[in-house]
Design a protein around this motif. Structure first.
Motif, short mmCIF file in Angstrom:
data_model
loop_
_atom_site.label_atom_id
_atom_site.label_comp_id
_atom_site.label_asym_id
_atom_site.label_seq_id
_atom_site.Cartn_x
_atom_site.Cartn_y
_atom_site.Cartn_z
N ARG A 43 -37.71 -52.73 107.85
CA ARG A 43 -37.09 -51.86 106.83
C ARG A 43 -35.73 -52.38 106.36
O ARG A 43 -35.17 -51.85 105.42
CB ARG A 43 -36.95 -50.45 107.37
CG ARG A 43 -38.29 -49.81 107.62
CD ARG A 43 -38.16 -48.43 108.16
NE ARG A 43 -39.50 -47.90 108.42
CZ ARG A 43 -39.73 -46.64 108.67
NH1 ARG A 43 -38.76 -45.77 108.72
NH2 ARG A 43 -40.97 -46.24 108.89
N ALA A 44 -35.22 -53.38 107.04
CA ALA A 44 -33.93 -53.96 106.66
C ALA A 44 -34.15 -54.99 105.56
O ALA A 44 -35.24 -55.55 105.43
CB ALA A 44 -33.27 -54.60 107.87
N PRO A 45 -33.13 -55.26 104.74
CA PRO A 45 -33.29 -56.20 103.63
C PRO A 45 -33.62 -57.62 104.10
O PRO A 45 -32.91 -58.18 104.93
CB PRO A 45 -31.95 -56.17 102.90
CG PRO A 45 -31.05 -55.29 103.69
CD PRO A 45 -31.81 -54.68 104.81
N ARG A 46 -34.68 -58.20 103.55
CA ARG A 46 -35.13 -59.54 103.93
C ARG A 46 -34.15 -60.64 103.54
O ARG A 46 -34.09 -61.67 104.18
CB ARG A 46 -36.47 -59.86 103.29
CG ARG A 46 -37.61 -59.09 103.86
CD ARG A 46 -38.92 -59.53 103.20
NE ARG A 46 -40.04 -58.84 103.79
CZ ARG A 46 -40.74 -59.32 104.80
NH1 ARG A 46 -40.45 -60.48 105.31
NH2 ARG A 46 -41.74 -58.64 105.29
N GLN A 47 -33.39 -60.44 102.49
CA GLN A 47 -32.51 -61.49 101.99
C GLN A 47 -31.31 -61.75 102.89
O GLN A 47 -30.60 -62.73 102.71
CB GLN A 47 -32.07 -61.23 100.55
CG GLN A 47 -31.22 -59.99 100.35
CD GLN A 47 -32.03 -58.75 100.03
OE1 GLN A 47 -33.17 -58.61 100.44
NE2 GLN A 47 -31.42 -57.83 99.31
N TYR A 48 -31.08 -60.89 103.87
CA TYR A 48 -29.95 -61.06 104.81
C TYR A 48 -30.46 -61.06 106.25
O TYR A 48 -30.33 -60.07 106.96
CB TYR A 48 -28.93 -59.94 104.62
CG TYR A 48 -28.42 -59.80 103.21
CD1 TYR A 48 -27.57 -60.77 102.67
CD2 TYR A 48 -28.80 -58.73 102.42
CE1 TYR A 48 -27.10 -60.65 101.38
CE2 TYR A 48 -28.33 -58.61 101.12
CZ TYR A 48 -27.49 -59.57 100.61
OH TYR A 48 -27.03 -59.46 99.33
#
Length: 153
Positions: A43-48
């Motif tokens: 659920r956390a942003p993939r880009q970071y």
């Protein structure tokens, strides 16, 4: 309906013998790892990826209890994950093949060094669980000059 794999929580062979830090984490407390992956990490942003891993480790630290040393250890994990990924990418670029496919004595030596560092990092980070308190953990890490914080940086 149920089998051993349903309740197995630790893969000792994979934890101890596997050469990668990430693999060692995944094979320890596997039921919790699955839950963290399914409900926190994805659920956390993939880009970071660094923040994604930090968020997951923060949730894991909370899951384990309110002990400062454990938080310090868990929040050091993303540093090691990032360092491992960067080192593997750099070595793969240098040799032209991924580390697991690098043959000969160089491949054996590098994979052995990776396993050795993984085990030392696990020992170093385990002090947060042994000592529990943030002050005691920081005192221990200071006594060894934060060497396994400096190395991945």
């Amino acid at each position: 309906q149920w089998d051993f794999e349903t309740i197995r929580t630790v893969d000792p062979w994979g934890t101890e013998v596997g050469r990668r830090f990430r693999g060692g984490l995944r094979r320890w407390n596997m039921t919790v790892q699955w839950w963290l992956a399914a409900y926190v990490h994805r659920r956390a942003p993939r880009q970071y990826p660094l923040l994604r891993n930090a968020w997951t480790m923060l949730a894991s630290a909370y899951w384990h209890g309110l002990h400062g040393g454990q938080y310090l250890s868990f929040l050091t994990v993303p540093l090691w994950l990032a360092a491992e990924a960067a080192a593997e990418a750099a070595l793969g670029g240098y040799f032209g093949v991924p580390l697991e496919k690098l043959g000969g004595w160089k491949g054996s030596l590098l994979r052995g060094a990776q396993w050795f560092l993984k085990m030392r990092a696990f020992e170093y980070l385990s002090m947060g669980f042994v000592l529990r308190g943030a002050a005691a953990t920081l005192r221990f890490w200071a006594s060894v000059h934060f060497c396994l914080h400096v190395l991945p940086l």
